[in-house]
Design a protein around this motif. Structure first.
Motif, short mmCIF file in Angstrom:
data_model
loop_
_atom_site.label_atom_id
_atom_site.label_comp_id
_atom_site.label_asym_id
_atom_site.label_seq_id
_atom_site.Cartn_x
_atom_site.Cartn_y
_atom_site.Cartn_z
N SER A 110 0.86 -1.02 0.02
CA SER A 110 -0.07 0.00 0.18
C SER A 110 0.89 1.12 0.19
O SER A 110 2.19 1.06 0.14
N VAL A 111 0.25 2.36 -0.22
CA VAL A 111 1.00 3.65 -0.22
C VAL A 111 1.86 3.87 1.21
O VAL A 111 2.91 4.02 1.29
N ASP A 112 0.83 3.46 2.32
CA ASP A 112 1.48 3.63 3.42
C ASP A 112 2.79 2.67 3.83
O ASP A 112 3.48 3.04 4.77
N GLN A 113 2.69 1.45 3.27
CA GLN A 113 3.75 0.72 3.53
C GLN A 113 4.91 1.19 2.75
O GLN A 113 5.94 0.87 3.13
N VAL A 114 4.79 1.70 1.63
CA VAL A 114 5.95 2.18 0.77
C VAL A 114 6.45 3.46 1.76
O VAL A 114 7.69 3.55 1.71
N ILE A 115 5.69 4.21 2.37
CA ILE A 115 6.02 5.20 3.01
C ILE A 115 6.89 4.75 4.39
O ILE A 115 8.09 5.23 4.48
#
Length: 386
Positions: A371-376
């Motif tokens: 997810s975007v949050d995991q990439v962050i």
């Protein structure tokens, strides 16, 4: 079940002194006047002159465009295209590392198809064959001299565009380790870690196959063994030659199995901050692959063995973790910075970079969906060096 394609240039030349064959090889492409695309250093140090002399001896005219920047941009491609037309060229030779090769591919793509470089972002967007293209490699890292990948920075969006098109694959590649002797230790380290990233991402890719697996594992073994030696002594020709083959094998692997989130995320760092691609890959690699572990533990166990780790008596999970430790150890050995903070990266940019990474074509074959949050969170870990 979808078909599997295997992409590679028609002819590939290796060995000390092999660059001297460039003129005769270019003649076989029916070239009359070639644009040599390179950077300012290679143009000023006499290397471009040497290649021009080989062409002249073979009866081929040439002109030099030295506007390839370390992270080639849309503006570099536009300027190179103007030089190609102004000099009446009918073919292109890239001289240098990935930056020169990618810039040359971009120029050739637009020269053959028209429009602007932005029109070709994505996969196989071109319609016409490329102009004749030869790639003479001077670094052991990107393997852009043999791949269908072309990475160009869109200065409007501050994004590295991933152009993947089989037509941009050079018809001829030359890997002459004599041309690599002058690389400083830092560049040798960064390009070598780039090659290692190619091999590892290709090996754990969802598009991996027996052909790419063989190339990737051999590349990992060679790079782990010879990169420290090439960094320690740039004149050690056995190490230079082995690294030329190692990065080439890694190129075979990722050219056909593609990559993953390391490259998708590194492209954003390059686009935002104009940072060295190989260094960004090296810093991100252990954190992305630690995230990826559950996607394919057995493959990471194989990587640990290829990196020279002793996994006797370890569980598959413990052995897989050894692969991550080994990557960090090699990075430290060759002098790669330990975290993104040292490169001046700003945490406030993480979200925008993560959103862009999710759109990058390289992330499609990553072994674990993020997810975007995991990439962050991966960016944050690499920023802190946790």
């Amino acid at each position: 079940m979808a078909s599997t394609y295997y992409f590679l240039p028609t002819r590939n030349v290796f060995g000390e002194g092999s660059a001297a064959e460039a003129g005769d090889l270019m003649k076989t492409l029916n070239a009359k006047k070639a644009l040599i695309v390179t950077d300012k250093f290679l143009a000023s140090c006499g290397m471009a002159d040497k290649i021009q002399a080989y062409f002249s001896a073979a009866g081929i005219e040439s002109a030099v465009f030295d506007g390839a920047e370390p992270n080639p941009t849309d503006k570099n491609v536009e300027a190179g295209l103007q030089a190609y037309k102004a000099n009446g060229c009918d073919s292109i030779v890239s001289l240098g590392g990935g930056s020169s090769h990618d810039c040359a591919k971009g120029i050739g793509l637009v020269a053959a198809n028209g429009g602007q470089i932005y029109d070709y972002e994505g996969v196989d967007k071109s319609k016409n064959d490329m102009v004749p293209l030869m790639a003479i490699n001077t670094t052991a890292g990107t393997a852009s001299e043999i791949t269908r990948f072309c990475i160009i920075t869109d200065t409007r969006r501050k994004v590295k565009m991933a152009i993947v098109d089989w037509k941009v694959t050079p018809q001829i590649s030359i890997n002459d380790p004599e041309l690599m002797k002058g690389m400083p230790a830092g560049l040798t380290a960064a390009t070598g870690m780039d090659a290692l990233t190619h091999a590892i991402e290709a090996y754990v890719s969802t598009a991996a196959n027996p052909l790419t697996d063989a190339a990737a594992i051999k590349a990992i073994k060679m790079i782990r063994h010879y990169l420290p030696k090439a960094v320690a002594n740039g004149d050690y020709m056995q190490a230079r030659d082995a690294m030329a083959y190692g990065q080439y094998l890694a190129g075979i692997a990722f050219n056909n199995a593609s990559l993953g989130y390391v490259h998708a995320m590194a492209h954003q760092l390059g686009g935002f901050y104009n940072l060295p691609h190989g260094v960004c890959n090296a810093i991100l690699l252990p954190y992305v692959e630690r995230f990826n572990l559950i996607g394919n533990l057995n493959r990471f166990e194989d990587i640990a063995v290829a990196m020279g780790e002793n996994i006797d008596g370890l569980s598959t999970h413990e052995a897989a973790l050894k692969a991550i430790d080994s990557i960090k150890t090699l990075s430290a050995e060759v002098g790669i910075p330990t975290n993104l903070k040292q490169l001046g990266v700003k945490p406030e940019d993480f979200r925008e970079m993560a959103e862009n990474a999710k759109k990058d074509v390289c992330q499609l074959t990553n072994p674990r969906k993020a997810s975007v949050d995991q990439v962050i969170e991966i960016y944050r870990q690499a920023y802190e060096g946790e």
